[in-house]
Scaffold this motif. Structure first.
Motif, PDB file in Angstrom:
ATOM      1  N   ASP A 146       0.842  -0.968  -0.046  1.00  0.00           N
ATOM      2  CA  ASP A 146       0.029  -0.043  -0.267  1.00  0.00           C
ATOM      3  C   ASP A 146       0.827   1.098  -0.015  1.00  0.00           C
ATOM      4  O   ASP A 146       1.525   1.485   0.840  1.00  0.00           O
ATOM      5  CB  ASP A 146      -1.014   0.092   1.136  1.00  0.00           C
ATOM      6  CG  ASP A 146      -1.941   1.227   1.383  1.00  0.00           C
ATOM      7  OD1 ASP A 146      -1.809   2.181   0.531  1.00  0.00           O
ATOM      8  OD2 ASP A 146      -2.423   1.350   2.390  1.00  0.00           O
ATOM      9  N   ARG A 147       0.910   1.875  -1.054  1.00  0.00           N
ATOM     10  CA  ARG A 147       1.822   3.239  -1.258  1.00  0.00           C
ATOM     11  C   ARG A 147       0.895   4.594  -1.339  1.00  0.00           C
ATOM     12  O   ARG A 147       1.384   5.435  -1.656  1.00  0.00           O
ATOM     13  CB  ARG A 147       2.750   2.992  -2.345  1.00  0.00           C
ATOM     14  CG  ARG A 147       3.830   1.902  -2.355  1.00  0.00           C
ATOM     15  CD  ARG A 147       4.578   1.955  -3.298  1.00  0.00           C
ATOM     16  NE  ARG A 147       5.087   0.265  -3.749  1.00  0.00           N
ATOM     17  CZ  ARG A 147       6.110  -0.150  -2.869  1.00  0.00           C
ATOM     18  NH1 ARG A 147       6.833   0.753  -1.879  1.00  0.00           N
ATOM     19  NH2 ARG A 147       6.606  -0.936  -2.970  1.00  0.00           N
ATOM     20  N   THR A 148      -0.119   4.353  -0.738  1.00  0.00           N
ATOM     21  CA  THR A 148      -1.005   5.600  -0.825  1.00  0.00           C
ATOM     22  C   THR A 148      -0.519   6.695   0.300  1.00  0.00           C
ATOM     23  O   THR A 148       0.126   6.097   1.316  1.00  0.00           O
ATOM     24  CB  THR A 148      -2.550   5.036  -0.619  1.00  0.00           C
ATOM     25  OG1 THR A 148      -2.521   4.535   0.809  1.00  0.00           O
ATOM     26  CG2 THR A 148      -3.175   4.484  -1.495  1.00  0.00           C
ATOM     27  N   THR A 149      -0.553   7.813   0.116  1.00  0.00           N
ATOM     28  CA  THR A 149      -0.082   8.780   1.001  1.00  0.00           C
ATOM     29  C   THR A 149      -1.551   9.043   1.635  1.00  0.00           C
ATOM     30  O   THR A 149      -2.449   9.504   1.158  1.00  0.00           O
ATOM     31  CB  THR A 149       0.346  10.119   0.268  1.00  0.00           C
ATOM     32  OG1 THR A 149       1.377   9.558  -0.719  1.00  0.00           O
ATOM     33  CG2 THR A 149       0.991  11.209   1.285  1.00  0.00           C
ATOM     34  N   SER A 150      -1.317   9.041   3.072  1.00  0.00           N
ATOM     35  CA  SER A 150      -2.342   9.184   3.930  1.00  0.00           C
ATOM     36  C   SER A 150      -2.659  10.782   4.117  1.00  0.00           C
ATOM     37  O   SER A 150      -1.786  11.206   4.382  1.00  0.00           O
ATOM     38  CB  SER A 150      -2.352   8.521   5.330  1.00  0.00           C
ATOM     39  OG  SER A 150      -3.162   9.188   6.311  1.00  0.00           O
ATOM     40  N   GLU A 155      -4.519  12.012   6.478  1.00  0.00           N
ATOM     41  CA  GLU A 155      -4.460  12.244   7.770  1.00  0.00           C
ATOM     42  C   GLU A 155      -3.095  12.576   8.179  1.00  0.00           C
ATOM     43  O   GLU A 155      -2.808  13.547   8.949  1.00  0.00           O
ATOM     44  CB  GLU A 155      -5.097  11.251   8.382  1.00  0.00           C
ATOM     45  CG  GLU A 155      -6.862  11.029   8.016  1.00  0.00           C
ATOM     46  CD  GLU A 155      -7.364   9.932   8.803  1.00  0.00           C
ATOM     47  OE1 GLU A 155      -6.726   9.531  10.028  1.00  0.00           O
ATOM     48  OE2 GLU A 155      -8.514   9.501   8.297  1.00  0.00           O
ATOM     49  N   ILE A 156      -2.137  11.700   7.571  1.00  0.00           N
ATOM     50  CA  ILE A 156      -0.738  11.882   8.163  1.00  0.00           C
ATOM     51  C   ILE A 156      -0.134  13.196   7.856  1.00  0.00           C
ATOM     52  O   ILE A 156       0.392  13.778   8.243  1.00  0.00           O
ATOM     53  CB  ILE A 156       0.192  10.494   7.906  1.00  0.00           C
ATOM     54  CG1 ILE A 156      -0.422   9.282   8.633  1.00  0.00           C
ATOM     55  CG2 ILE A 156       1.463  10.916   8.057  1.00  0.00           C
ATOM     56  CD1 ILE A 156       0.654   8.467   9.274  1.00  0.00           C
ATOM     57  N   GLU A 157      -0.470  13.491   6.460  1.00  0.00           N
ATOM     58  CA  GLU A 157       0.232  14.392   5.862  1.00  0.00           C
ATOM     59  C   GLU A 157      -0.159  15.992   6.570  1.00  0.00           C
ATOM     60  O   GLU A 157       0.340  16.659   7.005  1.00  0.00           O
ATOM     61  CB  GLU A 157      -0.413  14.728   4.372  1.00  0.00           C
ATOM     62  CG  GLU A 157       0.172  13.765   3.558  1.00  0.00           C
ATOM     63  CD  GLU A 157       1.763  14.083   3.373  1.00  0.00           C
ATOM     64  OE1 GLU A 157       1.991  15.177   3.083  1.00  0.00           O
ATOM     65  OE2 GLU A 157       2.580  13.199   3.474  1.00  0.00           O
TER      66      GLU A 157
END
Lengths: 294, 467
Positions: free
Chosen positions: A275-279, A281-283
């Motif tokens: 899973d290489r999605t950028t979250s 929420e974390i950003e």
């Protein structure tokens, strides 16, 4: 330069030392800043915990409200090119619903808890039902499984599917969707049998996760490419804790969609599909300060 | 493997079809073995199996593999690494005599250490089956295993905790709040270890950075870990992330590990990668493993071997990679493997004993789920027993409630209870830090500061809204 004496003492009410950092609970549901009696839990928190545990134990035994979920599905207009209502509207659907109702080999909750092997397989009637239908090859089968929290399914499953369907319908590639199925007394791996009998290239299992003290309604998502009975768990990708107070539907859809596309491109799932999605929420959080680093 | 075992009792001859069958039937009762169909069919048959097992010479375990050498790389690991010289100390013993030998006053810590490389996981599992809970505690206490990375874990009369600040969405502020809570309750010397909500390399790196920054700023003598799949951590290392420990769940058969998506080769690759970073200030134990009875059956990979023996075999895998920490997650897997508090307690003591006897730095995640027939009192009992047995570390979590993994484990408060009643210290480097930071006002009496320690007041002032 702040001085130590500017900070108030932890309030000592009678025999309990309270923790001023308990206000950090706005950042987490974790039971932080509980304070202490000596080095032990204060009475009020001890009893709060006992109550939460009692409620969670009760939740495990609550049966899935099938009628409610079926009605929810019937009353949601999913993007038309996804469902194949005309193909399967026959004797498959009980009680006139669009959804196929299935049952594992575990006859009741008591057996379900003791015999996970039975929860992973369809009972004979359900397996025959799927074997006897003529299905084309589908790109995706969505399998709804009660698991250990029927509440998670009731509150989250259809809402999530609705959002996922919207995203899939906008994809450049076409996604043909198998009829929805609901499995009672099921575990994650029961999706392997359902997916393979429905000739689905990808199978997405929506399952009620074990209830936690603070989260009796957490939905888990498991993606398997080319599902077959007996596949090891390493062949699955998991997205956990989908619920109103957990991973949002939008985030979950984003991750699921990414995994589905990659799975289809690479023709696999599991540990080799990262899973290489950028979250978001974390950003978003990264842009805020980590208070311990102030 | 084909030879059967029989035992005449009164008019009846009990027959066990092979060593694996004998071992399984001799195992104290638990739901997982019943689920697998390998358990004794009556209480009497169980004890008869124990009596027969007690007569089996330890040498037998070297010639009768429970899972064939050709079929399983863990059997090959166990057989190939067996030290015949060390085994000479105990080679004349039966399983029953082995119990007596272990309990004997003249069998010292040193002597067990000398024999250790000659003891296979199957021998350890076999003897544990005929030991009572107090035997498991007494002998484990004779097997201290000390490891080190940024501090020293497992010294006698020390007791460490993994600070487990999990959050259901990996919210950094939520995680940080739990880390703070744990530190101010004197927890976190074994590791600060996060189970991430999703398996993602990018997220792993972010969480590693968050922990590294906190550990660096407050000069905490501990290590961090994100409990993600080993291949993710290898990627994180390649991307120059601050990796202290490499985590992986492991089991006791090759097929179990294949279910986890690992084998001995990839574990070695991960260990080498972590060692190449040279981050340990005190030692070079860079691996962290979790295990638990039932994982092999759960992966359909137990091959007729009982779950406790499969578990002990996992310790051979762990040992190969010189871990800093190993813990069984004893009640996590659910009631189909360990039905209630009694079975969880027994399994926790067995796992700790077998791990220590085989020389791995054993800790325990003393835990239960909401669908098991167990509660806080069961955990208090096991916690106390393991504290007495010299367990290296336990989990520490806010108020016993893991809001990400949805289970209950030991709390920061629980750890302090154990330290206080048994007079057990944190890792020495961490103990000194607790004193320096004024988290304890007195580390000898485990007295916590009633004020916010000055080292944290500046950071907290703003966020707590204090003036």
């Amino acid at each position: 330069m702040p001085k130590k004496k500017n900070l108030p003492l932890e309030k000592t009410t009678s025999n309990v030392v309270e923790n001023p950092w308990s206000v950090l609970r706005e950042f987490t549901d974790a039971r932080i800043g509980l304070g202490r009696a000596g080095i032990s839990l204060p009475t009020s928190h001890l009893l709060d915990f006992q109550l939460a545990h009692a409620q969670a134990q009760d939740a495990v035994h609550l049966p899935l409200d099938i009628e409610y979920v079926c009605n929810q599905i019937d009353n949601t207009s999913f993007s038309v090119n996804l469902t194949s209502k005309t193909v399967h509207k026959s004797d498959l659907q009980k009680k006139g619903h669009e959804t196929i109702l299935l049952h594992s080999q575990a006859v009741d909750r008591f057996m379900y808890l003791q015999r996970p092997d039975l929860g992973r397989r369809l009972n004979e009637e359900s397996a025959n039902l799927l074997k006897n239908i003529q299905t084309p090859e589908y790109d995706l089968a969505i399998v709804i499984v009660d698991g250990l929290s029927s509440l998670a399914i009731k509150e989250n499953a259809v809402n999530f599917i609705d959002k996922l369907a919207q995203t899939l319908s906008k994809d450049s590639a076409t996604w043909s969707l198998a009829p929805f199925t609901i499995v009672e007394q099921g575990r994650v791996a029961v999706g392997d049998e359902v997916g393979s009998l429905l000739k689905a290239k990808a199978t997405l299992v929506l399952v009620g996760e074990r209830p936690g003290l603070s989260s009796p309604d957490s939905l888990g998502l498991y993606l398997t490419w080319d599902a077959k009975v007996g596949l090891p768990d390493a062949n699955r990708n998991c997205i956990s804790n989908v619920r109103l107070d957990g991973l949002s539907y939008d985030e979950a859809v984003k991750k699921t969609f990414y995994l589905l596309k990659e799975s289809r491109r690479l023709q696999l799932s599991g540990v080799n599909l990262k899973d290489r999605t950028t979250s978001d929420e974390i950003e978003q959080i990264q842009s805020e300060e980590n208070f311990l680093l102030n | 493997m084909s030879s059967s075992y029989s035992y005449v009792f009164g008019q009846k001859t009990y027959t066990f079809k092979n060593l694996a069958d004998l071992m399984a039937k001799a195992t104290p009762k638990r739901s997982g073995d019943i689920l697998a169909g390998v358990a004794a069919s009556s209480s009497q048959e169980r004890v008869i199996a124990q009596m027969r097992l007690a007569e089996v010479p330890l040498k037998t375990f070297l010639t009768q593999a429970l899972i064939a050498y050709e079929d399983d790389e863990i059997t090959r690991l166990i057989m190939d690494e067996h030290d015949a010289k060390a085994f000479e100390l105990i080679s004349h013993l039966t399983v029953g005599d082995f119990r007596n030998w272990l309990l004997n006053d003249t069998t010292t810590v040193e002597l067990i250490k000398q024999a250790r490389a000659g003891i296979t996981p199957e021998m350890a599992a076999a003897v544990s089956k005929i030991m009572r809970n107090q035997d498991l505690i007494l002998v484990a206490k004779k097997c201290p295993v000390v490891t080190a990375f940024n501090n020293t874990i497992g010294l006698e009369n020390h007791f460490s905790t993994r600070l487990q600040p999990n959050h259901p969405t990996d919210d950094v502020r939520g995680i940080t709040a739990s880390i703070l809570d744990g530190l101010l309750y004197g927890n976190g010397d074994a590791v600060i270890g996060i189970n991430p909500a999703t398996d993602n390399v990018e997220q792993t790196i972010k969480l590693l950075n968050v922990m590294d920054q906190i550990i660096t700023k407050y000069e905490i003598p501990t290590q961090s870990c994100v409990l993600t799949h080993v291949t993710n951590t290898i990627e994180a290392i390649e991307q120059n992330a601050p990796v202290d420990l490499v985590f992986q769940s492991i089991g006791g058969t090759e097929a179990t590990n294949s279910g986890f998506g690992v084998d001995l080769k990839v574990l070695k690759e991960a260990q080498d990668a972590a060692l190449s970073l040279k981050r340990g200030k005190v030692g070079n134990n860079v691996m962290y493993f979790e295990t638990g009875q039932g994982s092999s059956l759960s992966a359909n990979a137990s091959f007729g071997v009982d779950q406790q023996t499969c578990e002990a075999r996992a310790y051979a895998v762990a040992k190969k990679f010189d871990p800093l920490l190993v813990n069984t997650v004893v009640g996590f897997i659910g009631p189909e493997y360990l039905f209630d508090g009694k079975e969880i307690t027994r399994a926790g003591l067995e796992d700790h004993f077998c791990g220590k006897l085989l020389g791995i730095p054993m800790g325990c995640d003393i835990c239960y789920t909401n669908h098991a027939n167990a509660d806080q009192n069961d955990m208090d009992n096991l916690l106390t027993l393991l504290g007495v047995a010299g367990c290296n570390f336990i989990m520490g979590i806010p108020g016993s409630d893991d809001i990400m993994l949805n289970y209950q484990t030991t709390s920061f408060h629980d750890a302090l209870y154990t330290r206080k009643v048994l007079n057990l210290k944190p890792a020495p480097e961490f103990d000194a830090w607790l004193k320096k930071m004024e988290i304890f006002t007195n580390t000898d009496t485990f007295s916590l500061n009633n004020n916010i320690p000055s080292g944290f007041s500046k950071s907290l002032e703003k966020v707590i809204g204090l003036k």
